[in-house]
Design an enzyme around this catalytic site. Structure first.
Site, mmCIF file in Angstrom:
data_model
loop_
_atom_site.group_PDB
_atom_site.id
_atom_site.type_symbol
_atom_site.label_atom_id
_atom_site.label_comp_id
_atom_site.label_asym_id
_atom_site.label_seq_id
_atom_site.Cartn_x
_atom_site.Cartn_y
_atom_site.Cartn_z
ATOM 1 C CB THR A 1 -0.474 0.219 6.414
ATOM 2 O OG1 THR A 1 0.775 0.839 6.168
ATOM 3 C CG2 THR A 1 -1.572 1.244 6.299
ATOM 4 C CD GLU B 1 -2.930 -0.374 1.163
ATOM 5 O OE1 GLU B 1 -2.453 0.400 0.305
ATOM 6 O OE2 GLU B 1 -2.297 -0.758 2.160
ATOM 7 C CD GLU C 1 3.621 3.869 3.858
ATOM 8 O OE1 GLU C 1 2.870 2.884 3.972
ATOM 9 O OE2 GLU C 1 3.848 4.383 2.760
ATOM 10 C CG HIS D 1 -0.162 -2.275 -1.177
ATOM 11 N ND1 HIS D 1 0.424 -1.399 -0.303
ATOM 12 C CD2 HIS D 1 0.855 -2.994 -1.724
ATOM 13 C CE1 HIS D 1 1.740 -1.578 -0.307
ATOM 14 N NE2 HIS D 1 2.018 -2.539 -1.159
ATOM 15 C CG ASP E 1 5.284 -3.767 -1.194
ATOM 16 O OD1 ASP E 1 6.297 -4.481 -1.310
ATOM 17 O OD2 ASP E 1 4.444 -3.605 -2.104
ATOM 18 C CD GLU E 2 1.644 -0.587 3.255
ATOM 19 O OE1 GLU E 2 2.334 0.424 3.057
ATOM 20 O OE2 GLU E 2 0.471 -0.707 2.830
ATOM 21 C CG HIS F 1 6.334 1.968 1.258
ATOM 22 N ND1 HIS F 1 5.080 1.691 0.782
ATOM 23 C CD2 HIS F 1 7.194 1.620 0.270
ATOM 24 C CE1 HIS F 1 5.180 1.196 -0.452
ATOM 25 N NE2 HIS F 1 6.447 1.138 -0.787
ATOM 26 C CD GLU G 1 1.409 2.280 -0.169
ATOM 27 O OE1 GLU G 1 0.316 1.711 -0.121
ATOM 28 O OE2 GLU G 1 2.237 2.227 0.756
ATOM 29 C CD1 TRP H 1 5.636 -8.070 -3.800
ATOM 30 C CD2 TRP H 1 3.524 -7.988 -4.564
ATOM 31 N NE1 TRP H 1 4.913 -7.242 -2.973
ATOM 32 C CE2 TRP H 1 3.607 -7.180 -3.404
ATOM 33 C CE3 TRP H 1 2.291 -8.099 -5.210
ATOM 34 C CZ2 TRP H 1 2.517 -6.479 -2.892
ATOM 35 C CZ3 TRP H 1 1.202 -7.401 -4.704
ATOM 36 C CH2 TRP H 1 1.323 -6.606 -3.557
HETATM 37 FE FE LIG Z 1 1.576 2.353 2.699
HETATM 38 FE FE LIG Z 2 -0.361 0.177 1.093
#
Ligand SMILES: [Fe+2]
Ligand SMILES: [Fe+2]
Length: 325
Positions: free
Chosen positions: A167, A76, A164, A114, A196-197, A200, A111, A33
């Site tokens: 977050t 971020e 990570e 974000h 996403d986090e 990660h 990242e 995305w």
């Molecule tokens: Fe992150």
């Molecule tokens: Fe992030």
């Protein structure tokens, strides 16, 4: 402080697997995305209506929650600090296009979306003094941070595994609290960032798992050292205009605690998850010092629990310059 040559050797070995790491834990650029997917389209006829709707929901947000969202965005946006820090870790050689530097670039590229998404949201929402947010962001990048890892890859991967996950929790909670008030669009933005986090976090935890296989005693000692120092949040030097570095941090973390977005209990839960994920209790073949570290780590959640149970939720009277009055 640590044997750098062994660290470099371990990183060189793991570096051969970086392509696998990227394929397993990151998403190709054209499949993932982008911030635009979740923001009102200025060329659409509905743009004015979409922005109005976004602004109405933002106005209705609980103050502590709203402030937490802004602080998360600023955290971020300080990505240049994190990228340059990680690029400097022993064993990450920037001039080589393959290996660890490629991981760092690809991770940074994910990242970067974000802060981009959240910043645009905040700009549109009409409730934020963007100039003050921008000042905090510029200061935060200028002030940098000290996370107590030095350039040790082991300590840094403990830090990023923890961070990570933290977050992930924070964005996920803001998303679900927003959803409870019908703010589904913001909720979706926070949801995709949180996802996403989570990937990660899995990646960094995997790196540590691999290091435990290759160098268990040293990995255990690095984990212990990070937990003794306590994991500081990457934005701990946050300030507003007119303040000294770090002066705003306590207020922001009170807001996050008050909004139930990130609490002392989360810190303990993350630690417990890491102990489970890395099967700390069952790691064998350790030297004497590392065995003691293992013992310390296994007892730590219980000890922290006793302290956390006594801490009350802070009152929040502080007025952030970030929010329009
Ligand atoms: Fe992150
Ligand atoms: Fe992030």
């Amino acid at each position: 402080m640590y044997n750098k040559l062994v660290r470099l050797e371990v990183m060189r070995n793991l570096g051969k697997e970086v392509n696998n790491f990227i394929n397993s834990y990151l998403t190709p650029v054209e499949k993932i995305w982008q911030p635009t997917d979740f923001l009102p389209d200025p060329s659409a006829e509905t743009f004015k209506y979409d922005v109005e709707e976004l602004q109405t929901y933002a106005q209705e947000m609980d103050y502590a929650l709203f402030v937490t969202l802004i602080g998360d965005c600023i955290t971020e946006e300080a990505l240049p600090s994190y990228e340059s820090w990680i690029m400097g870790i022993d064993g990450v050689e920037q001039e080589k296009s393959s290996g660890w530097s490629q991981w760092v670039r690809s991770w940074t590229a994910e990242e970067n979306r974000h802060g981009d998404l959240l910043n645009k949201y905040l700009y549109l929402c009409g409730r934020v003094n963007m100039r003050e947010v921008e000042i905090t962001t510029q200061y935060l990048i200028q002030d940098g941070f000290d996370i107590g890892t030095s350039m040790d890859p082991y300590r840094n991967f403990v830090y990023t595994s923890f961070q990570e996950t933290a977050t992930n929790i924070s964005h996920r909670r803001v998303g679900s609290l927003a959803k409870q008030t019908g703010n589904t669009k913001l909720s979706r933005m926070c949801g995709v960032i949180a996802a996403d986090e989570a990937r990660h976090a899995k990646a960094y935890k995997h790196f540590v798992t691999r290091i435990f296989e290759l160098d268990p005693s040293e990995m255990m000692l690095a984990f212990e050292d990070m937990m003794r120092k306590k994991i500081v949040m990457p934005a701990h030097l946050m300030r507003e205009s007119g303040q000294k570095a770090g002066e705003l941090w306590g207020h922001f973390s009170d807001a996050a605690q008050r909004a139930m977005v990130y609490t002392g209990q989360d810190y303990i839960n993350i630690l417990s998850d890491l102990l489970n994920d890395w099967k700390i209790e069952h790691i064998s073949g350790l030297n004497e010092k590392a065995e003691k570290a293992q013992e310390y780590l296994m007892k730590l959640p219980g000890r922290l629990q006793k302290i956390t149970d006594r801490i009350a939720t802070p009152d929040l009277q502080y007025q952030f310059k970030w929010v329009k009055s």
